[in-house]
Design a protein around this motif. Structure first.
Motif, PDB file in Angstrom:
ATOM      1  N   ASP A   1      49.009  50.422  33.768  1.00  0.00           N
ATOM      2  CA  ASP A   1      49.033  50.416  35.228  1.00  0.00           C
ATOM      3  C   ASP A   1      48.766  48.999  35.727  1.00  0.00           C
ATOM      4  N   PRO A   2      49.620  48.440  36.592  1.00  0.00           N
ATOM      5  CA  PRO A   2      49.413  47.065  37.049  1.00  0.00           C
ATOM      6  C   PRO A   2      48.088  46.864  37.778  1.00  0.00           C
ATOM      7  N   TYR A   3      47.631  47.901  38.471  1.00  0.00           N
ATOM      8  CA  TYR A   3      46.333  47.790  39.151  1.00  0.00           C
ATOM      9  C   TYR A   3      45.215  47.587  38.128  1.00  0.00           C
ATOM     10  N   ALA A   4      45.279  48.330  37.021  1.00  0.00           N
ATOM     11  CA  ALA A   4      44.266  48.194  35.975  1.00  0.00           C
ATOM     12  C   ALA A   4      44.338  46.812  35.320  1.00  0.00           C
ATOM     13  N   VAL A   5      45.561  46.282  35.223  1.00  0.00           N
ATOM     14  CA  VAL A   5      45.740  44.947  34.649  1.00  0.00           C
ATOM     15  C   VAL A   5      45.024  43.903  35.498  1.00  0.00           C
ATOM     16  N   VAL A   6      45.279  43.938  36.804  1.00  0.00           N
ATOM     17  CA  VAL A   6      44.665  42.963  37.714  1.00  0.00           C
ATOM     18  C   VAL A   6      43.155  43.177  37.792  1.00  0.00           C
ATOM     19  N   GLU A   7      42.735  44.438  37.805  1.00  0.00           N
ATOM     20  CA  GLU A   7      41.301  44.730  37.869  1.00  0.00           C
ATOM     21  C   GLU A   7      40.580  44.159  36.650  1.00  0.00           C
ATOM     22  N   ALA A   8      41.154  44.314  35.460  1.00  0.00           N
ATOM     23  CA  ALA A   8      40.537  43.780  34.249  1.00  0.00           C
ATOM     24  C   ALA A   8      40.459  42.266  34.300  1.00  0.00           C
ATOM     25  N   SER A   9      41.514  41.638  34.798  1.00  0.00           N
ATOM     26  CA  SER A   9      41.524  40.186  34.913  1.00  0.00           C
ATOM     27  C   SER A   9      40.462  39.695  35.885  1.00  0.00           C
TER      28      SER A   9
END
Length: 211
Positions: free
Chosen positions: A90-98
């Motif tokens: 999920d792109p949201y999870a990607v950005v959140e992790a970053s």
């Protein structure tokens, strides 16, 4: 990323690398305790339990060792970020992790980031070092945005580099105000709230579905 003129090549021997690392660790302790202007080389060598001669084997000045301390912090802060999450996530999870990794690293290095801001305002070499540091984050995030666009998960009309400049600047300044300045709050804002807000703004700006 281009290298600052303040940084020289590391020692070639294992013993030299250990001694240099010990000096950098000691210098960080002194800089964070005393500040940049009040830090003295004699305090750094005392903290590292070495002689002045040993110091000058590896560093020419206080400026040089401060740059080396900042380089270590840079390695901590320039985490893999979006690349740590599989492309299918999920792109949201990607950005959140970053964002979480970035803010956690900023908290760990907040004292140094504050010192860099101070020194960069009066020293052009450190101003350039700060510029290079910012450019590294912007370029990394621009590649990640372009990847999201290619996968149909971000607004295709955005210029990835310009979008990265805007969003990376927002996140960087938010880290500075929250963890260096404290924003004048009576109680620190929970990092979960900082991560959520920054990530929501990224998601809205890039126009992908929220999780």
């Amino acid at each position: 990323m281009a290298k600052s003129a303040l940084l020289r090549d590391p020692p070639v021997t294992e013993r030299g690398a250990r001694t240099r690392a010990a000096l950098v660790t000691a210098a960080r302790t002194v800089f964070e305790r005393d500040g940049y202007l009040d830090a003295r080389l004699v305090d750094i060598t005392a903290e590292a339990s070495c002689s002045t001669g040993t110091f000058y084997t590896y560093f020419a000045s206080k400026e040089e060792i401060f740059a080396a301390v900042l380089e270590v912090a840079q390695e901590d802060m320039l985490h893999p970020g979006m690349g740590r999450v599989a492309p299918t996530d999920d792109p949201y999870a990607v950005v959140e992790a970053s964002n979480r990794a970035y803010f956690e690293a900023y908290q760990r290095n907040a004292r140094l980031m504050g010192l860099l801001e101070q020194v960069a305002s009066i020293d052009p070499d450190f101003r350039e070092l700060r510029r290079l540091r910012g450019a590294a984050f912007i370029e990394r995030n621009a590649r990640a945005i372009a990847d999201l666009q290619q996968r149909g998960q971000a607004d295709p009309e955005l210029d990835p580099l310009l979008a990265s400049r805007a969003l990376s600047s927002m996140v960087s300044r938010l880290g500075y105000t929250m963890f260096v300045l404290g924003f004048g709050d009576d109680e620190p804002t929970p990092i979960d709230d900082v991560v959520y807000t920054a990530t929501r703004l990224w998601a809205n700006a890039l126009r992908f579905p929220l999780s």
